[in-house]
Each structure stands twice: as structure tokens, then as C-alpha cells.
Motif scaffolding. Sequence first.
Motif, PDB file in Angstrom:
ATOM      1  N   ARG A   1       5.719   6.977  -4.035  1.00  0.00           N
ATOM      2  CA  ARG A   1       4.489   7.075  -4.822  1.00  0.00           C
ATOM      3  C   ARG A   1       3.548   8.165  -4.313  1.00  0.00           C
ATOM      4  O   ARG A   1       2.713   8.658  -5.057  1.00  0.00           O
ATOM      5  CB  ARG A   1       3.714   5.754  -4.768  1.00  0.00           C
ATOM      6  N   ALA A   2       3.622   8.465  -3.019  1.00  0.00           N
ATOM      7  CA  ALA A   2       2.626   9.397  -2.460  1.00  0.00           C
ATOM      8  C   ALA A   2       3.220  10.147  -1.278  1.00  0.00           C
ATOM      9  O   ALA A   2       4.293   9.797  -0.795  1.00  0.00           O
ATOM     10  CB  ALA A   2       1.395   8.616  -2.020  1.00  0.00           C
TER      11      ALA A   2
ATOM     12  N   ASN B   1      -7.936  12.503   3.010  1.00  0.00           N
ATOM     13  CA  ASN B   1      -6.575  12.498   2.471  1.00  0.00           C
ATOM     14  C   ASN B   1      -6.323  11.443   1.406  1.00  0.00           C
ATOM     15  O   ASN B   1      -5.319  11.487   0.719  1.00  0.00           O
ATOM     16  CB  ASN B   1      -5.564  12.297   3.600  1.00  0.00           C
TER      17      ASN B   1
ATOM     18  N   LEU C   1     -10.578   0.165  -0.749  1.00  0.00           N
ATOM     19  CA  LEU C   1     -11.324   0.896   0.285  1.00  0.00           C
ATOM     20  C   LEU C   1     -12.760   1.126  -0.143  1.00  0.00           C
ATOM     21  O   LEU C   1     -13.695   0.911   0.631  1.00  0.00           O
ATOM     22  CB  LEU C   1     -10.668   2.270   0.512  1.00  0.00           C
TER      23      LEU C   1
ATOM     24  N   PRO D   1       0.702  12.638   4.338  1.00  0.00           N
ATOM     25  CA  PRO D   1      -0.683  12.581   4.821  1.00  0.00           C
ATOM     26  C   PRO D   1      -1.499  11.488   4.117  1.00  0.00           C
ATOM     27  O   PRO D   1      -2.292  10.780   4.729  1.00  0.00           O
ATOM     28  CB  PRO D   1      -1.249  13.963   4.481  1.00  0.00           C
ATOM     29  N   ARG D   2      -1.277  11.358   2.794  1.00  0.00           N
ATOM     30  CA  ARG D   2      -2.022  10.368   2.023  1.00  0.00           C
ATOM     31  C   ARG D   2      -1.679   8.947   2.501  1.00  0.00           C
ATOM     32  O   ARG D   2      -2.552   8.105   2.677  1.00  0.00           O
ATOM     33  CB  ARG D   2      -1.657  10.530   0.546  1.00  0.00           C
ATOM     34  N   LEU D   3      -0.374   8.701   2.731  1.00  0.00           N
ATOM     35  CA  LEU D   3       0.043   7.366   3.167  1.00  0.00           C
ATOM     36  C   LEU D   3      -0.431   7.081   4.588  1.00  0.00           C
ATOM     37  O   LEU D   3      -0.850   5.965   4.891  1.00  0.00           O
ATOM     38  CB  LEU D   3       1.572   7.254   3.120  1.00  0.00           C
TER      39      LEU D   3
ATOM     40  N   ARG E   1       2.775  14.900  -5.823  1.00  0.00           N
ATOM     41  CA  ARG E   1       2.422  15.801  -4.725  1.00  0.00           C
ATOM     42  C   ARG E   1       2.427  17.250  -5.199  1.00  0.00           C
ATOM     43  O   ARG E   1       1.554  18.039  -4.838  1.00  0.00           O
ATOM     44  CB  ARG E   1       3.431  15.616  -3.590  1.00  0.00           C
TER      45      ARG E   1
ATOM     46  N   THR F   1      -3.058   8.103   5.925  1.00  0.00           N
ATOM     47  CA  THR F   1      -4.465   7.723   5.800  1.00  0.00           C
ATOM     48  C   THR F   1      -4.591   6.291   5.288  1.00  0.00           C
ATOM     49  O   THR F   1      -5.392   5.504   5.788  1.00  0.00           O
ATOM     50  CB  THR F   1      -5.170   8.676   4.822  1.00  0.00           C
ATOM     51  N   MET F   2      -3.768   5.957   4.289  1.00  0.00           N
ATOM     52  CA  MET F   2      -3.870   4.626   3.698  1.00  0.00           C
ATOM     53  C   MET F   2      -3.488   3.552   4.730  1.00  0.00           C
ATOM     54  O   MET F   2      -4.172   2.546   4.882  1.00  0.00           O
ATOM     55  CB  MET F   2      -2.950   4.533   2.484  1.00  0.00           C
TER      56      MET F   2
ATOM     57  N   TYR G   1      -2.910  -3.008   5.369  1.00  0.00           N
ATOM     58  CA  TYR G   1      -1.853  -2.448   6.224  1.00  0.00           C
ATOM     59  C   TYR G   1      -2.280  -2.440   7.689  1.00  0.00           C
ATOM     60  O   TYR G   1      -1.644  -1.820   8.524  1.00  0.00           O
ATOM     61  CB  TYR G   1      -1.503  -1.023   5.782  1.00  0.00           C
TER      62      TYR G   1
ATOM     63  N   GLN H   1      10.595  13.380   1.432  1.00  0.00           N
ATOM     64  CA  GLN H   1      11.231  12.591   0.362  1.00  0.00           C
ATOM     65  C   GLN H   1      12.131  11.519   0.996  1.00  0.00           C
ATOM     66  O   GLN H   1      12.914  11.823   1.889  1.00  0.00           O
ATOM     67  CB  GLN H   1      12.101  13.505  -0.522  1.00  0.00           C
TER      68      GLN H   1
ATOM     69  N   HIS I   1      -6.343   3.134   7.179  1.00  0.00           N
ATOM     70  CA  HIS I   1      -7.682   2.733   6.720  1.00  0.00           C
ATOM     71  C   HIS I   1      -7.706   1.459   5.891  1.00  0.00           C
ATOM     72  O   HIS I   1      -8.718   0.794   5.807  1.00  0.00           O
ATOM     73  CB  HIS I   1      -8.306   3.853   5.871  1.00  0.00           C
ATOM     74  N   HIS I   2      -6.587   1.143   5.223  1.00  0.00           N
ATOM     75  CA  HIS I   2      -6.627   0.039   4.273  1.00  0.00           C
ATOM     76  C   HIS I   2      -6.395  -1.291   4.985  1.00  0.00           C
ATOM     77  O   HIS I   2      -5.452  -1.416   5.767  1.00  0.00           O
ATOM     78  CB  HIS I   2      -5.553   0.257   3.206  1.00  0.00           C
ATOM     79  N   PRO I   3      -7.254  -2.280   4.700  1.00  0.00           N
ATOM     80  CA  PRO I   3      -7.137  -3.558   5.435  1.00  0.00           C
ATOM     81  C   PRO I   3      -5.768  -4.235   5.264  1.00  0.00           C
ATOM     82  O   PRO I   3      -5.289  -4.899   6.176  1.00  0.00           O
ATOM     83  CB  PRO I   3      -8.252  -4.423   4.832  1.00  0.00           C
TER      84      PRO I   3
ATOM     85  N   ASP J   1      10.604  17.421   3.972  1.00  0.00           N
ATOM     86  CA  ASP J   1       9.446  17.563   3.078  1.00  0.00           C
ATOM     87  C   ASP J   1       8.944  16.206   2.576  1.00  0.00           C
ATOM     88  O   ASP J   1       8.188  16.135   1.608  1.00  0.00           O
ATOM     89  CB  ASP J   1       9.777  18.491   1.896  1.00  0.00           C
TER      90      ASP J   1
ATOM     91  N   HIS K   1       6.667   3.208   0.032  1.00  0.00           N
ATOM     92  CA  HIS K   1       5.522   3.914  -0.568  1.00  0.00           C
ATOM     93  C   HIS K   1       5.727   5.409  -0.731  1.00  0.00           C
ATOM     94  O   HIS K   1       5.018   6.042  -1.503  1.00  0.00           O
ATOM     95  CB  HIS K   1       4.252   3.661   0.263  1.00  0.00           C
TER      96      HIS K   1
END
Lengths: 474, 259
Positions: free
Chosen positions: B22-23, A54, A17, B26-28, A86, B30-31, B38, B64, B34-36, B62, B19
Motif C-alpha cells: 500500500r505504501a 513522511n 494520528l 519511508p511512509r511506513l 509511490r 513513519t507510520m 503499531y 517492493q 508514530h501510530h498507536p 526499491d 503494508h
Amino acid sequence: MSTDFGRPPLAAENRDLVEERLREAKRAGGVPETLRIEWRGNPLQVEVIDMPVNSLYYNPGTHRIRAQRTHDPLLDQELDRDAFTRVSQDYLHNLLKALPADPSKEDPDFDELKKSLEQFGQSDPGLITYDGVLVNGNTRRAALQELGKGSIRVGVLPASCTWEDISQVELSLQLRRDHRRDYSYINRLLAIEEQLAAGRTVQVIAREFRTTVRACEQDMWVLQTLNDLVDRSKTGPAQLRLLDFEEAQEKLKELHRRYVKESASSKEKADLMKESRLAAIVLDFSKTDVRLIEPEFRARYLGQRLPESFTSQVSVAPAAAGVAIPGLNRTVRAADPKVAEARALTDFVLRAKAAAVSEKTVPAQQFTEATKALADMKKAVEEALEPAGKDARFRKRKQAAPDRVLDACQDIEQCVTDLMLSRASRSLDEEVFDEAVVKLRASLAKLAMESARSISEPGDGVTWLLDAVREEER
Amino acid sequence: MPYQLGEGTRRAATRWLTHLRRADIPRLRTMFSHHPAYADLTPAQYAEALDWLKKTGMVSPDGQPAVHLTDSVPGPLGRGLRHVLWEPASEERNRQTGDEGERSLIALLRLSGAKQVVRVSAVSDAYGYDIDAISREGRSLHVEVKATTNPTCLVVHLTHHESDVMRADQDWIMGSVLVSASGSALSVATVSRTWLCSVLPADLSPAARWESVRLTVPGHALTPGLVADDARLIIPAVEPASRYVWGMTDPAPSHAGLA
């Protein structure tokens, strides 16, 4: 030294990114926004891009919350284990918005920051690594995330950035005096210590932190003292934390000045004074109260007022005449027993305080005992401070003993008045009064003995006193 | 909400499951947006997939994941040849999944009151099924177990020998098990024998004989729970929400025969 926290799990995606957005910024033409930082000792301009809020990670090594990390020992361990899970990142988020002195409360400054970001948007860009770890702007990211904002403007450090660089860049940016939230006192101390450990000289650190060499040395002395206190406060699962001393900044600085002055004439007296004052600082006495504590405070005022809970638990073994050096048949003088006694008292207060502030972790009985011991000790020190305060005034006039007798006379005259009044209303508890008079007799006997020792040529008054006591003993 | 997933949404769901270890969500999110890498799927597909995963209990409230996706997820059937990657590590993972699936199904059979439950696969694969048991009603059961960690679609491999046994043995049933991250059964379903017979290939000449076939089982060919040929339910579908994995939409058959 800075810790290596490894790389966050989505580091590779963040790199893609960042690279893509840097390329875009170049292609866009025009004058790109840059940020000037200090990079490995030289100034450097880095490009500024927009990143999704985020996708970024809080910097687990940020100096802003170094001391507060210990707020929750379990989460602190998790942070050490893996700073990018997290759970760890949520913990950092909560610490960043918390009050430095009490991480369980939210900092009003954080609310201010949120309001300002809501109203005016982000003014200065933050700073990240290629992996998406925030070097500068951690608190702003926390605020933007709570506001639900999508992106944050950040400069990007060179790709070769290490954790050591992150630590350096953060300090160089954060310690410039400006409108940012100030580092808390303890975090500043920890940052200075880290710099010393990294092999920088005090002169260089003083320049970096916009302060003087003497102030730096004072800070180091205070931190060393605090670390010592934290070690000594361990009692079972409970232990005080550095952040518990966040409010005692001025008292500690004053203690250092006084200690240096006293050490010049007598190390032992300086240590006595230091231990007694530390106990008072832990007991949350005010700055003016702590000032009244001099080297002889313990012996003169506090000694006979110590609460039962302390004297029954703590008995300082008389210090050995000397400490033998193995194999030399020689001994050196052991630590002064008075200092050892004073230390024992401070340790007692520290342990009681540690148990009293960790209600959740210690057994209920230990908690109630500690709270009571703390209250008793506070009362005893308060009582001892009163005569000590008077003494501070008396010493100037060198009239302590006569003034005390005069004070006692005033009290006795007041007592006569009270007796008359109680006779009128028949409200005197005669037994209690009798006990008090017996105590007076004992006190007068002690007074006579001390007067005989200290006065070689007794005048009328002292002669009367000595005679009266002798009469009594027959 | 539809329980049948479109192909794009299904792939989005497998990405979430991969994924989320790993995360956080909210983080995923976003990824993914935004990430080309995906960007081949839309944010709406990712949102729908996450919704489905939460409704079926495959992702806890939550965030998981309930399963650890280990199956090699088939890519889009597009132009050219699809690479089939074989590696010892994934082979080992699949073997472990199969093992956990058989164990958990045996435990469920015993719970249902079945007797003489024997894991014959541990003896030999000549049987053509994995578990031999007698149901509570005294019916003989020969269960071929297909275990998977992928809740979005059921892909099974069947050998020629197993298909021969299926055609000859009326007691043969195929039970599929969704194995959770902790190795227990999240969902159990029965693959329709009629459907199996209708899709299995035939040998076109005596000189050529297929040995193994890879089948993607559609939702309509699955019945929640382990069901014998006479539609008697032997084991219920385990978790209520998980009755809708693998594109199943039918409600479970009546609990006849269950106390």
C-alpha cells in the motif's frame, strides 16, 4: 471542476494520528496555535498540530503544477489512474521542485526555500485534510523532506472536507499576494478557467484573483488560443504542451490587445494578423519583432520568401466558393482563403516545433526534418521582418515605394564600387554576377508592369522604365 | 546478521510485507513509529525486520515485496483463546497458494531431470502426498507439498492420513515452497521426517483420534532444497538469499547428483 482523487491508502492511519494529536493539543492547555482560513465562504480558525513529514501526501490537484503535469505523459496518466502510489507521489515531488517553464530543471527558488527552512525553520503552518493530504504547503513539505526534517506544522481542515473544498481553500490561500512563490502564468490561467467552469462569474473571479474583469477576459482568450494551438500541434506521438508557452505571456497579451483593436474594423484582417503573429511567437521571436507583424505581413513580405520545405508540403486548397447548408439549397461564404493559408502556415510551424522538442518520442528522420523546417522558417520570417520593419517606418512617411528604389540605387552604386575592386584583384565570379543581372532584368520588368498599373500619368522616370522594358520585349 | 528472528521482529516483518503493497518504506517507517496501533513493537524491531527482509530478497532494493502475504499470521500466544477466523476468501487464497506451490515444484522437478512426474493430488487425496516422480538417479519420490507466502515462519497442517502414509512409505518427503507474488517458487526446503515423527501427537484412547495438526516448523528442522532420504539433493534452494527464510541457518547440502 475539481477532480475527485479518492482517498490515500494510509488515510485511516493518518486520521487516527490527526485525531490523537488534536486531542493532545486540547489537553495541553495554554493558548493553542490556530490558522485562519476561508472555509465555504466564511472565515474559520483551525487548530495547528505537528505531523510527521513522511506520513503526508502531496495534493495531486494542486494548482501549482497543473500545467507541468503533462511534462511526462506516462506519469501524468499514472497520476490520473492513482494519485497516491509511490510513483505518482514521486512525480509530484519532482514537479514541485522544478522550474515551471522547464520541469527537467530544478527551480532556484526551491533551493532558496530550502535554505530559509534550514536557517529559520518553518514560519507559517501548512494545511492538511484529516486523511493527511496537503492542501497548502506542498512545496514546503518537499523541501523539509529533502532536508530530512521529521515533522511539519500544519492546520487541520474539518473532517467533512471534499476535493472541491480543497481546491477552493488552496486558491483562497495561495492567491493572496504575499511572499510565497508565485503561480506560473499558465497555472494562473488554468485556475481561472476552473473557477469559470465551477459557475462563478467573471466579476467574482476577478475579485478573488485580485485583478480586473478585463484582464480575466484577456486571460481566457489567451488560454483558449493556447489550447487551440496545442490541439493543432499534434503530429504523430509529438504534441506541444501548454507549458511550452510559459515564456510568451507578454507577447500573448499584446496580441490580444491588437486583435481586439483590429477586429473592430475587419475580422478577416484580425485573424490574418493573429495567425502570423502566433507563428512568430512559436518561432520564439522577440516582442519587438512580433510587433512588426501586421495583417498584410504574409502577403507582402513572407509570401515570396517561404522555404521550399513548406511550399512543397503544404498546399492550401483554394477555398470553396461557399459552404452548402444541407437541405436548404443555400450556401454561406466559406472561410477566407487568405486566413486558411495563414492557418496552414501556423499549423506547419506548430507541428515542426512539436516534433523538434520531442526528440525522444518521434522517429529520428522526422526530428531532423522538423528541426530543419523550423530553422528555414525562422530564417524566412527574419528576412521578411526586415522589410516589414522598414515599412513600419515608411508607412508613417508614405514613401515606401520611392524609398525602396532609392535603396536599390544605393545598392547598385555599392555594386559598382565592388566591381571596380574585384577587377583590380580579378576575383569576380562572372557567371554568378550574370545570373544576378538577369534577375535584375526580371525585377525591373515586374516593376515596370506595376508602375504602369498604378501610375496613370507617368513622369520622366517611369516613362523611361516602360520604354526600356518594351525595348527588351521586342 | 542473525537469520533467526525473534518473535517481535518476526511480527514486524509480517507487518512490513502486508503494508508494503500500500505504501513505500519511508511512509511506513513513519507510520510504525508514530501510530498507536503499531506501537507494541519498537522502531529497532521494525528496522531489524526490514533489514532481514532485504537480505533474504523478500523485499527488493526499491521496496517492493517479493511475496503477497496471504496466510493468516498467528497472533501472539497470550492469555485467553485465540480466535481462528475462517472466511471463504482466505480459504480460496490458500487453495490458490497451494496450487501454485505444487505447479512450481513440478516445474522444478522436471528441470532437475526427474521423469514420470505426476500430480496425484489432482486425482485423489487418498495417496497421502501430492506429487509422484522418479528422480534422475531412478529413485522413487512421493512429495507432499506445503506451500506458503510467509517467509518469516513455516506453519503447516498435516492430516492423520498423511502422517500414516509418512510412517509407512520410505519415499515420502515433505517439501515446503515459498510462493512469490508472481506465483513462482522463491524458496524450497525439506522438512525433517525425524522432527515430524517427534512432534506428532499420539492418540491417547481408541475413542479419540486426532484428524489434523498444525505445526510450526523450526529452522533446525528444515534443509534448503528438496532432499531425498539418502541426503541426495534433488532440487537446489532456488534463490541463494532465500535459503535463510523460515529461520533456516544450515548451508545447503552438497550438490551431489546435480549436473
